[in-house]
Write an enzyme that holds these catalytic residues in place. Sequence first.
Site, short mmCIF file in Angstrom:
data_model
loop_
_atom_site.label_atom_id
_atom_site.label_comp_id
_atom_site.label_asym_id
_atom_site.label_seq_id
_atom_site.Cartn_x
_atom_site.Cartn_y
_atom_site.Cartn_z
N ASP A 138 30.21 -46.71 -25.51
CA ASP A 138 30.16 -46.74 -26.97
C ASP A 138 30.74 -48.04 -27.56
OD1 ASP A 138 29.27 -44.16 -26.58
OD2 ASP A 138 31.16 -43.21 -27.13
N GLN A 283 21.39 -43.66 -20.57
CA GLN A 283 22.23 -44.80 -20.98
C GLN A 283 23.53 -44.86 -20.20
OE1 GLN A 283 21.81 -44.90 -25.68
NE2 GLN A 283 21.35 -42.91 -24.80
#
Length: 357
Positions: A138, A283
């Site tokens: 993130d 991801q």
Amino acid sequence: MRIGILNSGGDCPGLNAVIHGVVGAADQLGWEVIGFKDGFEGLLPPGDYTVLKPKDTIGIVKLGGTILGTTNKGNFAAKIGKGNLAEVPAEIVAKAKRTLDQLEIRALVIVGGDGSLTTALQLYREGWPIIGVPKTIDNDLQATAMTFGFDSAVSTVVDGLDRLHTTAESHKRVMVLEVMGRHAGWIALWGGIAGGANVILLPEIEFSTEKVAEVIRERDAQGHHSTLVVVAEGAKLPDGELVTINQNDGGEVRLGGIGDIVARRIETLTGKETRACTLGHLQRGGAPTALDRILGTRFGVMATKLAEEGRFGRMVSYQAYHVDSVPIEEAVNKLRTVEPDSEMVEAARAIGISLGD
Ligand code: F6P
């Protein structure tokens, strides 16, 4: 001397590079490394761990995931629900400390994101010899310009967009790609710019679906009959709602589903065929990029150096192409999010990308 290492929170590409870096650097000092399994849980009696020697880490730099296992819930979760903070109960801390003492661990390297480093900070304040390493796809940790794992996630988004581009063009469709990133829009912004998105919707910038529809109609009028929309999972719907899947038992709520909602609204407003695609854990998996292999390695080496110098309570940090360290408290409890008026957002606007506002 003996040091410990554990990975905690969601996995990400580059974790094994950190382990490799720590084991390699520690071996040069004649130290032994103990790898705890499945995050902090491996510290609970009788202790679930393995001795890591350089021969055990041969060839792992290129591997995704972590050879030690990890978890983002359980006894040590510092973030629960919608990001509320929780203290690890005293009896759990005491049990884990016993394992550490029995093994004579002189430094414990904790590789984690915001939640795990919040736990790390609690343990440091209770006297543990803690060193933090910033990990998360993130990229939302304060006090470091980048976390490892982020670059790999972005390159997966770019690959996804490249693929969606050709099918979108063939069918003259709108394709909506939902990407991870929790409450920060870094993956959406970087991935969207690099992958040629026409619209990028971020948690940090309020958007309107009517505005997105307008952009799509304008593009149609200009002869561009396909549009790529990237939406961050943490972007809020125009009524301010966060789209969640369900409560992550013992951890934070799971975000997801906004891509479908945005796609349906676009189709209703424009009459154009619209499809949604969620990249999800693609991801997080797979081999790390070269950048993440290098960052992970350098972070592991710096963590070992901090242990050698006895500089506990610090987190390895990446600043201006240089690996250094900062106090852990500078990195946690406040997420690093995208500044709506930052140079990168302006760059996106300058090349005609709509932020839906
Ligand atoms: O924090 C990393 C992350 O991949 C977020 O981007 C995402 O919201 C979350 O973890 C997914 O968690 P889980 O693996 O529990 O579904």
